[in-house]
Motif scaffolding. Sequence first.
Motif, mmCIF file in Angstrom:
data_model
loop_
_atom_site.group_PDB
_atom_site.id
_atom_site.type_symbol
_atom_site.label_atom_id
_atom_site.label_comp_id
_atom_site.label_asym_id
_atom_site.label_seq_id
_atom_site.Cartn_x
_atom_site.Cartn_y
_atom_site.Cartn_z
ATOM 1 N N ARG A 105 21.215 81.862 11.711
ATOM 2 C CA ARG A 105 20.658 83.118 11.185
ATOM 3 C C ARG A 105 21.766 84.032 10.668
ATOM 4 O O ARG A 105 21.645 84.626 9.592
ATOM 5 C CB ARG A 105 19.833 83.827 12.258
ATOM 6 N N VAL A 106 22.838 84.140 11.426
ATOM 7 C CA VAL A 106 23.934 85.006 10.998
ATOM 8 C C VAL A 106 24.627 84.422 9.773
ATOM 9 O O VAL A 106 25.051 85.163 8.877
ATOM 10 C CB VAL A 106 24.931 85.249 12.152
ATOM 11 N N GLU A 146 22.876 85.667 6.769
ATOM 12 C CA GLU A 146 23.214 87.080 6.519
ATOM 13 C C GLU A 146 24.623 87.202 5.929
ATOM 14 O O GLU A 146 24.845 87.941 4.966
ATOM 15 C CB GLU A 146 23.149 87.891 7.819
ATOM 16 N N GLU A 171 28.739 96.669 9.321
ATOM 17 C CA GLU A 171 27.398 96.250 8.906
ATOM 18 C C GLU A 171 27.072 94.853 9.421
ATOM 19 O O GLU A 171 25.985 94.616 9.943
ATOM 20 C CB GLU A 171 27.279 96.290 7.380
ATOM 21 N N LEU A 172 28.013 93.922 9.310
ATOM 22 C CA LEU A 172 27.753 92.576 9.800
ATOM 23 C C LEU A 172 27.624 92.556 11.322
ATOM 24 O O LEU A 172 26.786 91.829 11.866
ATOM 25 C CB LEU A 172 28.832 91.600 9.329
ATOM 26 N N HIS A 230 26.305 94.901 13.140
ATOM 27 C CA HIS A 230 24.934 95.345 13.403
ATOM 28 C C HIS A 230 23.940 94.221 13.143
ATOM 29 O O HIS A 230 23.003 94.026 13.929
ATOM 30 C CB HIS A 230 24.583 96.565 12.545
ATOM 31 N N ARG A 231 24.141 93.479 12.090
ATOM 32 C CA ARG A 231 23.230 92.369 11.780
ATOM 33 C C ARG A 231 23.324 91.273 12.842
ATOM 34 O O ARG A 231 22.305 90.682 13.223
ATOM 35 C CB ARG A 231 23.532 91.809 10.394
ATOM 36 N N GLN A 283 21.467 92.554 15.913
ATOM 37 C CA GLN A 283 20.017 92.484 15.710
ATOM 38 C C GLN A 283 19.512 91.059 15.814
ATOM 39 O O GLN A 283 18.486 90.798 16.442
ATOM 40 C CB GLN A 283 19.655 93.099 14.359
ATOM 41 N N ALA A 284 20.233 90.113 15.193
ATOM 42 C CA ALA A 284 19.833 88.697 15.257
ATOM 43 C C ALA A 284 19.913 88.192 16.688
ATOM 44 O O ALA A 284 19.051 87.433 17.137
ATOM 45 C CB ALA A 284 20.706 87.858 14.328
#
Length: 103
Positions: free
Chosen positions: A45-46, A49, A84-85, A87-88, A91-92
């Motif tokens: 998933r990451v 992103e 930003e990454l 945070h992503r 979240q993932a």
Amino acid sequence: MSRLLDDDEISRALEDLPGWSRDGDTIRASYRSPAFLDAIGLVTRVADEAEQMNHHPDIDIRWTTTTWGLSTHDAGGLTQLDVELAHRIAQAAAASGATPDGG
């Protein structure tokens, strides 16, 4: 190229990223997934992103624990892209049932 963040900006950004810490010009976090395949799913998933952002993390996988390192190498340090990454990733990880781990 993204602008380097100063020490205060990095400290403020890390306040909103539980489990993340600074290690020189890198921010790091580890997440423990419920099972090995969950950890691999988180990496996948990451990866999607990161590919969309054209900003790729350093990843270490140890059974159910993934450790992430972020730095903007072409800028020579930490930028908003890293924040930003992070945070992503957080979240993932939360969406996949992974929890912050001390490493």
